[in-house]
Design a protein around this motif. Structure first.
Motif, PDB file in Angstrom:
ATOM      1  N   THR A   1       0.841  -1.195   0.000  1.00 29.70           N
ATOM      2  CA  THR A   1       0.000   0.000   0.000  1.00 29.70           C
ATOM      3  C   THR A   1       0.881   1.251   0.000  1.00 29.70           C
ATOM      4  O   THR A   1       2.084   1.167   0.312  1.00 29.70           O
ATOM      5  N   PRO A   2       0.317   2.423  -0.316  1.00 33.40           N
ATOM      6  CA  PRO A   2       1.111   3.659  -0.258  1.00 33.40           C
ATOM      7  C   PRO A   2       1.743   3.897   1.118  1.00 33.40           C
ATOM      8  O   PRO A   2       2.895   4.315   1.211  1.00 33.40           O
ATOM      9  N   THR A   3       1.001   3.626   2.186  1.00 31.91           N
ATOM     10  CA  THR A   3       1.560   3.814   3.529  1.00 31.91           C
ATOM     11  C   THR A   3       2.724   2.865   3.771  1.00 31.91           C
ATOM     12  O   THR A   3       3.774   3.259   4.302  1.00 31.91           O
ATOM     13  N   GLU A   4       2.566   1.615   3.382  1.00 32.82           N
ATOM     14  CA  GLU A   4       3.654   0.642   3.553  1.00 32.82           C
ATOM     15  C   GLU A   4       4.888   1.062   2.762  1.00 32.82           C
ATOM     16  O   GLU A   4       6.015   0.939   3.250  1.00 32.82           O
ATOM     17  N   ARG A   5       4.688   1.597   1.581  1.00 32.47           N
ATOM     18  CA  ARG A   5       5.819   2.037   0.765  1.00 32.47           C
ATOM     19  C   ARG A   5       6.532   3.218   1.424  1.00 32.47           C
ATOM     20  O   ARG A   5       7.756   3.328   1.376  1.00 32.47           O
ATOM     21  N   ARG A   6       5.757   4.094   2.058  1.00 35.14           N
ATOM     22  CA  ARG A   6       6.388   5.226   2.749  1.00 35.14           C
ATOM     23  C   ARG A   6       7.187   4.746   3.957  1.00 35.14           C
ATOM     24  O   ARG A   6       8.264   5.278   4.255  1.00 35.14           O
ATOM     25  N   VAL A   7       6.683   3.724   4.662  1.00 34.91           N
ATOM     26  CA  VAL A   7       7.425   3.151   5.787  1.00 34.91           C
ATOM     27  C   VAL A   7       8.725   2.514   5.304  1.00 34.91           C
ATOM     28  O   VAL A   7       9.792   2.692   5.903  1.00 34.91           O
ATOM     29  N   LEU A   8       8.666   1.786   4.213  1.00 40.77           N
ATOM     30  CA  LEU A   8       9.853   1.129   3.674  1.00 40.77           C
ATOM     31  C   LEU A   8      10.883   2.149   3.201  1.00 40.77           C
ATOM     32  O   LEU A   8      12.092   1.989   3.440  1.00 40.77           O
ATOM     33  N   ALA A   9      10.415   3.208   2.559  1.00 38.70           N
ATOM     34  CA  ALA A   9      11.337   4.258   2.106  1.00 38.70           C
ATOM     35  C   ALA A   9      11.992   4.949   3.300  1.00 38.70           C
ATOM     36  O   ALA A   9      13.190   5.270   3.270  1.00 38.70           O
ATOM     37  N   PHE A  10      11.224   5.174   4.354  1.00 33.53           N
ATOM     38  CA  PHE A  10      11.745   5.806   5.565  1.00 33.53           C
ATOM     39  C   PHE A  10      12.800   4.921   6.223  1.00 33.53           C
ATOM     40  O   PHE A  10      13.851   5.400   6.664  1.00 33.53           O
ATOM     41  N   ALA A  11      12.526   3.607   6.259  1.00 33.91           N
ATOM     42  CA  ALA A  11      13.486   2.666   6.856  1.00 33.91           C
ATOM     43  C   ALA A  11      14.806   2.693   6.094  1.00 33.91           C
ATOM     44  O   ALA A  11      15.885   2.688   6.692  1.00 33.91           O
ATOM     45  N   GLU A  12      14.742   2.725   4.776  1.00 29.21           N
ATOM     46  CA  GLU A  12      15.966   2.786   3.979  1.00 29.21           C
ATOM     47  C   GLU A  12      16.683   4.118   4.175  1.00 29.21           C
ATOM     48  O   GLU A  12      17.912   4.153   4.300  1.00 29.21           O
ATOM     49  N   ALA A  13      15.916   5.215   4.209  1.00 30.54           N
ATOM     50  CA  ALA A  13      16.523   6.538   4.369  1.00 30.54           C
ATOM     51  C   ALA A  13      17.238   6.658   5.709  1.00 30.54           C
ATOM     52  O   ALA A  13      18.295   7.288   5.808  1.00 30.54           O
ATOM     53  N   MET A  14      16.674   6.039   6.752  1.00 34.65           N
ATOM     54  CA  MET A  14      17.319   6.050   8.065  1.00 34.65           C
ATOM     55  C   MET A  14      18.558   5.159   8.101  1.00 34.65           C
ATOM     56  O   MET A  14      19.384   5.273   9.010  1.00 34.65           O
TER      57      MET A  14
ATOM     58  N   GLU B   1      20.785   4.918   5.583  1.00 31.51           N
ATOM     59  CA  GLU B   1      21.850   5.482   4.768  1.00 31.51           C
ATOM     60  C   GLU B   1      22.872   6.183   5.662  1.00 31.51           C
ATOM     61  O   GLU B   1      22.583   6.568   6.792  1.00 31.51           O
ATOM     62  N   THR B   2      24.076   6.369   5.125  1.00 30.36           N
ATOM     63  CA  THR B   2      25.104   7.152   5.817  1.00 30.36           C
ATOM     64  C   THR B   2      25.652   8.195   4.846  1.00 30.36           C
ATOM     65  O   THR B   2      26.314   7.827   3.882  1.00 30.36           O
ATOM     66  N   PRO B   3      25.337   9.487   5.050  1.00 34.71           N
ATOM     67  CA  PRO B   3      24.455  10.030   6.085  1.00 34.71           C
ATOM     68  C   PRO B   3      22.986   9.746   5.781  1.00 34.71           C
ATOM     69  O   PRO B   3      22.643   9.348   4.662  1.00 34.71           O
ATOM     70  N   LEU B   4      22.139   9.957   6.763  1.00 31.62           N
ATOM     71  CA  LEU B   4      20.714   9.716   6.592  1.00 31.62           C
ATOM     72  C   LEU B   4      20.153  10.585   5.467  1.00 31.62           C
ATOM     73  O   LEU B   4      20.606  11.711   5.259  1.00 31.62           O
ATOM     74  N   THR B   5      19.144  10.051   4.780  1.00 26.14           N
ATOM     75  CA  THR B   5      18.507  10.802   3.696  1.00 26.14           C
ATOM     76  C   THR B   5      17.038  11.076   3.994  1.00 26.14           C
ATOM     77  O   THR B   5      16.236  11.278   3.086  1.00 26.14           O
ATOM     78  N   VAL B   6      16.675  11.062   5.272  1.00 23.77           N
ATOM     79  CA  VAL B   6      15.305  11.367   5.688  1.00 23.77           C
ATOM     80  C   VAL B   6      14.995  12.829   5.374  1.00 23.77           C
ATOM     81  O   VAL B   6      15.834  13.713   5.586  1.00 23.77           O
ATOM     82  N   THR B   7      13.787  13.085   4.878  1.00 26.58           N
ATOM     83  CA  THR B   7      13.373  14.448   4.546  1.00 26.58           C
ATOM     84  C   THR B   7      12.177  14.866   5.391  1.00 26.58           C
ATOM     85  O   THR B   7      11.494  14.024   5.991  1.00 26.58           O
ATOM     86  N   ASP B   8      11.916  16.177   5.417  1.00 25.87           N
ATOM     87  CA  ASP B   8      10.733  16.692   6.112  1.00 25.87           C
ATOM     88  C   ASP B   8       9.458  16.085   5.532  1.00 25.87           C
ATOM     89  O   ASP B   8       8.529  15.747   6.272  1.00 25.87           O
ATOM     90  N   VAL B   9       9.423  15.951   4.215  1.00 23.46           N
ATOM     91  CA  VAL B   9       8.233  15.401   3.560  1.00 23.46           C
ATOM     92  C   VAL B   9       7.973  13.977   4.025  1.00 23.46           C
ATOM     93  O   VAL B   9       6.824  13.603   4.304  1.00 23.46           O
ATOM     94  N   MET B  10       9.021  13.165   4.112  1.00 24.30           N
ATOM     95  CA  MET B  10       8.860  11.788   4.580  1.00 24.30           C
ATOM     96  C   MET B  10       8.196  11.731   5.952  1.00 24.30           C
ATOM     97  O   MET B  10       7.240  10.974   6.173  1.00 24.30           O
ATOM     98  N   VAL B  11       8.721  12.521   6.866  1.00 22.53           N
ATOM     99  CA  VAL B  11       8.203  12.511   8.238  1.00 22.53           C
ATOM    100  C   VAL B  11       6.778  13.062   8.272  1.00 22.53           C
ATOM    101  O   VAL B  11       5.894  12.483   8.930  1.00 22.53           O
ATOM    102  N   ASP B  12       6.526  14.146   7.558  1.00 26.48           N
ATOM    103  CA  ASP B  12       5.186  14.732   7.545  1.00 26.48           C
ATOM    104  C   ASP B  12       4.151  13.743   7.022  1.00 26.48           C
ATOM    105  O   ASP B  12       3.042  13.634   7.571  1.00 26.48           O
ATOM    106  N   GLU B  13       4.497  13.026   5.969  1.00 32.28           N
ATOM    107  CA  GLU B  13       3.551  12.060   5.402  1.00 32.28           C
ATOM    108  C   GLU B  13       3.300  10.902   6.359  1.00 32.28           C
ATOM    109  O   GLU B  13       2.161  10.436   6.486  1.00 32.28           O
ATOM    110  N   LEU B  14       4.346  10.458   7.040  1.00 33.25           N
ATOM    111  CA  LEU B  14       4.162   9.364   7.993  1.00 33.25           C
ATOM    112  C   LEU B  14       3.351   9.801   9.206  1.00 33.25           C
ATOM    113  O   LEU B  14       2.541   9.029   9.735  1.00 33.25           O
ATOM    114  N   VAL B  15       3.555  11.040   9.646  1.00 35.53           N
ATOM    115  CA  VAL B  15       2.742  11.561  10.751  1.00 35.53           C
ATOM    116  C   VAL B  15       1.269  11.584  10.345  1.00 35.53           C
ATOM    117  O   VAL B  15       0.382  11.221  11.130  1.00 35.53           O
ATOM    118  N   GLU B  16       1.014  11.987   9.109  1.00 41.15           N
ATOM    119  CA  GLU B  16      -0.367  11.996   8.620  1.00 41.15           C
ATOM    120  C   GLU B  16      -0.930  10.581   8.529  1.00 41.15           C
ATOM    121  O   GLU B  16      -2.100  10.340   8.842  1.00 41.15           O
TER     122      GLU B  16
END
Length: 202
Positions: A113-126, A128-143
């Motif tokens: 699902t779209p939510t599951e894909r956002r979780v998977l993308a967030f897990a990969e971004a966290m 990475e070295t350095p992390l590639t987490v973005t404001d958009v990623m977090v905002d969408e997951l909070v929603e």
């Protein structure tokens, strides 16, 4: 299975050793090599197990999402033992096995699902070295999930990074857990490190 660990497993002895082996057999059906490796420093082993048990009590993230996130970290970082373990746990905990098997190639899979894909993308971004987490990623997951769940998800992913990187550094690889439960992986990450190759033969 041939040992791949860079530190030879110690003999697991004593009352605590008996309890640890009994628990391992109950949960996994075997005593993994990693127990013997970490037995050289039992305080580390005990504290890691204690932290893992505490995390099992967290309840803000759906168990499927938590497992998918852990597996995404394992595949992305390259920990064949952790990926093998979570395939097994997905089966043992009656989670969505079809999706669990697709996690390493989630970007090319249409089962999420779209939510599951956002979780998977967030897990990969966290992971990475350095992390590639973005404001958009977090905002969408909070929603999608709410603030407490995003905090818990971040903690779970952080803990998984600790475990995966430690296992890789120590040379701890897959133990055949997934094949033992009849759940051989369908996929590995397209650019997965060599350490994951053993899973494709499970």
């Amino acid at each position: 299975m041939t040992s791949t660990a860079r530190i030879p497993a110690a003999e697991v002895t004593g009352l605590y050793g008996w309890l640890a082996k009994t628990m391992s057999r109950k949960i996994l059906g075997q005593v993994p090599e990693s127990l013997g490796v970490l037995w050289h420093h039992q305080d580390v082993l005990k504290d890691l197990m204690k932290a893992g048990r505490k995390a099992e009590g967290w309840d803000q993230v759906d168990p499927n999402l938590a497992t998918f996130a852990n597996m995404a970290v394992s595949a992305h970082v390259g920990c064949s033992f952790c990926l093998d373990l979570h395939y097994y746990l997905a089966h043992d905990h009656n989670l969505d096995e079809e999706k669990a098997r697709e996690v390493p190639r989630w970007r090319d899979s249409d089962v999420f699902t779209p939510t599951e894909r956002r979780v998977l993308a967030f897990a990969e971004a966290m992971s990475e070295t350095p992390l590639t987490v973005t404001d958009v990623m977090v905002d969408e997951l909070v929603e999608d999930l709410g603030i407490p769940a995003v905090i818990e998800l971040s903690a779970r992913i952080g803990m998984m990074n600790l475990t995966t990187r430690m296992n890789i550094a120590l040379g701890i690889e897959a133990q055949g857990l997934s094949s033992a439960c009849g759940l051989p992986p369908l996929a590995v990450a397209p650019d997965a490190p060599v350490t994951l190759a053993v899973l494709s033969q499970a």
